[in-house]
Design an enzyme around this catalytic site. Structure first.
Site, short mmCIF file in Angstrom:
data_model
loop_
_atom_site.label_atom_id
_atom_site.label_comp_id
_atom_site.label_asym_id
_atom_site.label_seq_id
_atom_site.Cartn_x
_atom_site.Cartn_y
_atom_site.Cartn_z
N GLN A 50 2.93 10.02 1.60
CA GLN A 50 4.20 9.30 1.69
C GLN A 50 5.14 9.63 0.53
OE1 GLN A 50 2.08 5.33 2.48
NE2 GLN A 50 3.91 5.17 3.75
N HIS A 53 -4.92 1.27 7.15
CA HIS A 53 -3.60 1.89 7.33
C HIS A 53 -3.41 3.05 6.34
CE1 HIS A 53 0.88 1.57 8.18
NE2 HIS A 53 0.86 2.25 7.06
N GLU A 54 -3.82 2.81 5.08
CA GLU A 54 -3.63 3.85 4.06
C GLU A 54 -4.56 5.04 4.27
OE1 GLU A 54 -0.78 1.40 2.90
OE2 GLU A 54 -1.03 3.53 2.53
N HIS A 82 -3.29 7.31 6.80
CA HIS A 82 -2.25 8.22 6.27
C HIS A 82 -2.88 9.50 5.70
CE1 HIS A 82 1.74 6.43 6.45
NE2 HIS A 82 1.31 5.27 5.99
N GLY A 102 0.85 -1.19 0.00
CA GLY A 102 0.00 0.00 0.00
C GLY A 102 0.88 1.23 0.00
N CYS A 145 5.54 0.33 8.27
CA CYS A 145 5.18 1.47 7.42
C CYS A 145 6.39 1.85 6.58
CB CYS A 145 4.75 2.65 8.29
SG CYS A 145 4.21 4.09 7.33
N LEU A 146 6.14 2.08 5.29
CA LEU A 146 7.25 2.44 4.41
C LEU A 146 7.87 3.78 4.81
CD1 LEU A 146 5.75 1.34 0.98
CD2 LEU A 146 7.38 0.09 2.42
O1 K2U Z 1 1.49 2.58 3.93
C1 K2U Z 1 2.53 1.94 4.01
O2 K2U Z 1 3.50 2.32 4.67
C2 K2U Z 1 2.62 0.56 3.38
C3 K2U Z 1 2.34 -0.43 4.47
C4 K2U Z 1 0.96 -0.98 4.28
C5 K2U Z 1 0.58 -1.92 5.39
C6 K2U Z 1 1.02 -1.77 6.69
C7 K2U Z 1 0.61 -2.67 7.66
C8 K2U Z 1 -0.23 -3.70 7.33
C9 K2U Z 1 -0.66 -3.83 6.03
C10 K2U Z 1 -0.24 -2.95 5.06
C11 K2U Z 1 3.40 -1.52 4.57
O3 K2U Z 1 4.63 -1.01 4.98
S1 K2U Z 1 3.69 -2.38 3.14
C12 K2U Z 1 4.86 -3.55 3.79
C13 K2U Z 1 4.13 -4.82 4.12
C14 K2U Z 1 4.28 -5.85 3.23
C15 K2U Z 1 3.59 -7.03 3.45
C16 K2U Z 1 2.74 -7.17 4.54
C17 K2U Z 1 2.59 -6.13 5.43
C18 K2U Z 1 3.30 -4.93 5.23
ZN ZN Z 2 2.35 3.46 6.24
#
Ligand code: K2U
Ligand code: ZN
Length: 185
Positions: free
Chosen positions: A51, A131-132, A135, A46, A89-90
């Site tokens: 971001q 989560h998105e 943000h 996501g 979170c990225l």
């Molecule tokens: O928004 C973001 O930072 C991307 C997030 C999205 C996310 C966070 C927590 C749970 C689900 C989605 C992640 O950093 S993407 C990395 C990731 C990859 C596989 C599974 C979970 C998180």
């Molecule tokens: Zn995030």
């Protein structure tokens, strides 16, 4: 399409309220395409506009092939038992924490063509959508942590953040994990 730099914790853009998108124009579609490219390069599932330093209210997700670009998304229904799961979170690399969220959500928004879209999801997709959309309202997963766990997460971030001058995380294009690491010589 471009891989964009990712803004990390400390950049005020991550704490701002985003602005509703008035019309889904070619420029918005270009941003959506760049966000998908950036998300894949960063090995995420996501990504929300703040971001990548933008204040438009939009996000992209790809969870096990469930691919959505959502403009002006909002959670219209949150239901089911709360579920706790680890999140990252990225924009806060290498920091993780358990977050409790409703297990199932219904989200309404517009797609990349400006057409209404409604998604009902549980599991990882449901969590990613929440989560998105957080943000887009300046909320980060660390905000849900207990005082002690947030203090610990922020202490870890204090050790990491010097790697990101000006709160910018540069992502190598096409930096996907290889399916055949033995070939990575
Ligand atoms: O928004 C973001 O930072 C991307 C997030 C999205 C996310 C966070 C927590 C749970 C689900 C989605 C992640 O950093 S993407 C990395 C990731 C990859 C596989 C599974 C979970 C998180
Ligand atoms: Zn995030």
């Amino acid at each position: 399409m471009s891989v964009l730099p990712i803004r990390v914790l400390g950049d005020p853009v991550l704490r701002q309220e985003t602005l509703p998108v008035a019309a889904v124009t070619d420029d918005i579609r270009r941003l959506i395409d760049d966000m998908f490219e950036t998300m894949y390069a960063a090995q995420g599932i996501g990504l929300a506009a703040p971001q990548v330093g933008r204040t438009e209210r939009l996000c992209v997700v790809d969870v096990d092939g469930a691919v959505y670009a959502l403009v002006n998304p909002e959670v219209v229904l949150a239901e089911g038992p709360k579920e706790k799961a680890e999140e990252g979170c990225l924009s806060i690399p290498d920091v993780y924490g358990d977050v409790e969220r409703p297990s199932r959500v219904t989200v309404r928004g517009l797609d990349r063509n400006g057409q209404p879209v409604e998604v009902t999801a549980d599991g990882l997709l449901g969590r990613c959508l929440q989560h998105e959309i957080d943000h887009l309202h300046g909320k980060l997963f660390i905000d849900y942590l207990s005082f002690l766990k947030r203090r610990s997460a922020l202490a870890k971030w204090d050790e990491e953040k010097d790697q990101y001058p000006e709160f910018i995380r540069h992502i190598k294009p096409g930096a996907r994990a290889s399916e055949h690491p033995e070939e990575e010589l």
